[in-house]
Structure formats: C-alpha cells, structure tokens
Design an enzyme around this catalytic site. Structure first.
Site, PDB file in Angstrom:
ATOM      1  N   CYS A 191     -29.217  24.994  66.872  1.00 18.35           N
ATOM      2  CA  CYS A 191     -29.126  23.948  67.881  1.00 18.35           C
ATOM      3  C   CYS A 191     -28.639  22.631  67.269  1.00 18.35           C
ATOM      4  O   CYS A 191     -29.439  21.759  66.935  1.00 18.35           O
ATOM      5  CB  CYS A 191     -30.442  23.733  68.614  1.00 18.35           C
ATOM      6  SG  CYS A 191     -30.173  22.707  70.076  1.00 18.35           S
ATOM      7  N   CYS A 228     -25.964  23.129  74.750  1.00 20.42           N
ATOM      8  CA  CYS A 228     -26.946  22.301  74.056  1.00 20.42           C
ATOM      9  C   CYS A 228     -27.458  21.247  75.036  1.00 20.42           C
ATOM     10  O   CYS A 228     -26.703  20.354  75.434  1.00 20.42           O
ATOM     11  CB  CYS A 228     -26.301  21.638  72.845  1.00 20.42           C
ATOM     12  SG  CYS A 228     -27.510  20.761  71.846  1.00 20.42           S
TER      13      CYS A 228
END
Ligand code: FAD
Length: 397
Positions: A164, A341
């Site tokens: 991430c 994201c």
C-alpha cells in the site's frame, strides 16, 4: 509423510483465502490445501485507522479458522522449500505436499532490522518511535499522536517500495488533522521524509497530494531515506540518495515505515526472479518457467502497487487460468494491473486513487476522485471492512 492435493496454496492471507474460496465455488471444484502457520488473520488496511485512533486494533483481527473455506484442508505449518521440478513443497515440520497446481500467496517481509535502532525502540513507550506496520506496534502510533504536545514529528517512507504505497502518508494526514483539531497545530513541525522521488506512483493523483502537503504546511523531502535511528538521543539519520550525503534530524515523534522486500524462503527458491519476487507473467499470473505454478499479491513480481484491492482483481484471474489449465485449455483471463489506494487525507476526507499498469486513472465513480470526499472516507472506514470479511474472503466478489 506426503500428502497430495489438486491445488496447494502457500499462505492463507488476503490472496490465499480469496483464491481458495473462489476455487471451492467452481463447478467440480479441485481439492485445496492451504498452508498457513498463523492462527489469526489481520485486515491490514484497517491499521491506518487504528494508528489514527478510529478503531481499536482488535477490530482488524479474526480467527483464521473462521475463514478457511469449507472443504479446504488447513495445514498449520510454514513452507520451508519449493521443489517445482517435483511438483512439491516441503514444510518446516518435515511434511511434503505434492500438488497438481501451486498458488504462492505468502505476502512480503517487513525488514524491521533493516534500520539500526528501529527494532529495539519501535512501539516502546517513551521512545516516540511508532509504526502502523504490525499488529504489535500499531496501537503505539495512536498513543504517540494523542500524547504529542508539539515539536518535530517525522513520517518516513523507504525507497524499497512497500505494501500500500499511500499508507506512509495517510497516517501523517490523520496526525496533522488531529493536532489541528486539538489546537496544537502551530506548535508542530511535520516532515515527510520519502526515499522515493515523488509523492505517489500515479502522476494523475500526485499533484493533489502534493497540494495538500503544501497547503497544510507539511514539509516533503524526496529521495531522503531513513538509514538509522538513535533512540537514546531521539535522532534519525537520513541519506539523501542522489548525493549519498547524511543528515541527522532530531524528533519528538517518528512514524517509521520500515523497508520491505521478498521473504527469504521465496528469494532463495527456484520460483524467484532476480528481484526475489515470484516470477510470474504480468497478465496471466502464471509462473514464467513452471506452468503449474501461479502467484499473486505482495509476494509476486507483478509491477503494480501491492494492495488488497489489487488482489481482488488478481484472484479471479488466477482462478480462471488455473482451472483452464486443469481442463487442458490455454489461460483465458488477463489482469491489467488494476490497483487502488484509498488515501485518507484527514478524518472524514479521502482521495480514492485507482489505476492500472499504465498508471492512468481507472476510476469507479462518476466524479473526479482526486478531490477529497466524505463519501470515499465512509467507503474505506465502514463499507470496505465489511465487504472484505463477508464478501472477498468468502469468494463472493
Ligand atoms: P498477506 O495478507 O500478508 O498474507 C500472507 C500470508 O502468508 C500470511 O498469512 C502469512 O502468515 C503467510 N506466510 C508467511 N510466510 C509463510 C510461510 N513460510 N509458509 C506459509 N505461509 C506463510 N491494501 C488495500 O487494498 N487498501 C489499503 O488501504 C491498504 N492499506 C494498508 C495499510 C497498512 C498499514 C498495511 C500494512 C497494508 C495495507 N494494505 C492495503 C495492503 C494489504 O493489506 C496487502 O497488500 C495484502 O494484505 C496482501 O495480501 P497477501 O495475501 O499478498 O499477503
């Protein structure tokens, strides 16, 4: 002792459980074994909000047993080595598993020892050193943010690449917002030291994020990689990568995103690319040398941002192509690098980045997702966790 299964899945995390659930729902499903040592499964995306004080860390944890799909065999051990020529893996306990197809989904390694001074200080009360990157340390982030009374707060992102890619900065935005709301913002100097050369991998979203840092007075230093912590003096040593010059910054609080890389057991295996990641085709997710091996998620060589959202699109590709191969057909599914994201930019604000291998936007909503929105925050904080536990891990999406 040797067992044989149609499909052996190594790793029962986000990717392994999702693939297992989807495989078992196929008509005429294969027998599936999942090799997973951990008794607990963590929904890691929640750790950003745990670090920001929105959830307790317990909300991110569930019993692994409750997510092993019906009909799958759970092998509670860890993979010690791969023997792809023999279509087998060997476990730490000495058992050998033979397979018709292998799915590697073992995640990545967080290298806490990669920064001298980090392992012994992170999460310890009184050190000012915290990190969202483990269940053991994530609560210390909120302790530090809540107890901060001013001074210099540093947030780091390593040059290695991380799971991430947006997470190192999300926690900075939450901390900044918290200090603004509690009236101490003017006493806080916030510095984001980023080993990389830009704030975000997709240039479409980068200007919006850089704009937030500029507007809200968060200083961003690029190509500035954390190389050492000196917790006794509260000093952090950074290397400016283009010049190799070292700078020492003192801190009152530091949130560290540790360097990450491939697991040793994968790096040293015949399945690894030179980079150490499992060497799969970017579109079929099939191994480039072994036709009966697939990989997805954080352990794979796929050149996209390592996220659970990416796995949501990778899993059906693996399942389709594996079933095709079982039935003697060429792989018919193709993954385009989709990843997403959810960049939390404050309490109740979020920019939802979605893009593919081209880094161009692949947005799901009919509005400009570069703008901060409450609706997108609500999606991340309230809807996605439910969709994860009740949908994705159950093979329903
Ligand atoms: P994991 O879920 O980590 O699973 C790997 C599994 O392999 C583990 O269960 C492990 O026990 C097992 N394993 C390890 N070694 C062995 C072995 N030798 N033998 C057998 N099994 C083994 N993603 C998003 O989509 N959105 C977000 O907002 C987001 N935010 C994040 C914030 C943070 C702070 C973090 C840490 C992650 C975030 N992610 C986010 C990333 C996401 O959580 C990961 O990309 C995803 O969990 C990766 O899934 P995986 O199955 O590849 O690995």
């Amino acid at each position: 002792m040797t067992q044989r299964h149609d499909v052996v899945i190594c790793g029962g995390g986000t990717a392994g459980l999702t693939v297992a659930a989807q495989l078992r729902q196929a008509p005429n499903p294969p027998t599936v074994a999942i090799v997973e040592p951990s008794e607990t499964h963590y929904y890691q995306p929640l750790w950003t909000l745990v670090g920001g004080g929105v959830y307790d860390r317990e909300a991110s944890a569930r019993r692994e047993a409750d997510f092993i799909p019906p009909g799958c065999t759970w092998v509670r051990d860890r993979v010690a080595s791969f023997e792809p020529e023999e279509h087998a893996v060997t476990l730490a306990g000495g058992e050998r598993l033979e397979y018709g197809h292998l799915v590697v989904a073992m995640g990545l390694q967080v290298n806490w020892d990669g920064i001298p001074g980090l392992a012994e200080s992170v999460g310890r009360p009184g050190t000012g050193v915290c990190s969202n990157y483990s269940y053991e340390t994530v609560a210390s982030t909120w302790d530090n943010v809540r107890e901060f009374r001013g001074g210099r707060a540093i947030f780091t992102e390593p040059v290695t690449g991380v799971k991430c890619g947006g997470a190192p900065q999300k926690i900075m935005y939450l901390a900044e917002d918290h200090w603004r709301r509690t009236g101490i913002r003017d006493r806080c100097e916030i510095v984001f030291c980023n080993g990389k050369g830009s704030i975000f991998s997709s240039p479409y979203y980068a200007p919006a994020l850089q704009g937030i840092c500029d507007e809200r007075g968060m200083e961003v230093r690029f190509e500035t990689d954390l190389v050492e912590l000196r917790p006794d003096r509260r000093e952090a040593v950074f290397r400016h990568l283009p010049t190799n010059e070292e700078t020492v910054l003192t801190y009152d609080m530091i949130h560290v995103t540790p360097p990450m890389g491939p697991l040793d057991v994968l790096k040293d295996s015949p399945l690894a690319a030179a980079s150490g990641w499992i060497d799969v085709d970017a579109h079929t997710l099939r191994h480039v040398r072994y036709d009966d091996v697939f990989a997805l998620g954080d352990c794979s060589s796929l050149p996209t941002s390592k996220t659970g959202a990416a796995i949501r699109k990778q899993a059906p590709t693996v399942v389709r192509n594996l079933l095709d191969d079982r039935e003697g057909r060429a792989p018919s599914a193709s993954y385009d690098g989709y990843t997403s994201c959810p960049l939390v930019t404050g309490y109740g604000r979020l920019i939802l980045a979605e893009f593919d291998y081209s880094k161009e936007p692949r947005e799901s909503f009919p509005f400009d997702q570069r703008e901060e929105r409450y609706s997108m925050y609500a999606l991340k904080a309230y809807a996605l966790p439910r969709m994860y536990w009740h949908g994705m891990l159950k093979g329903r999406m």
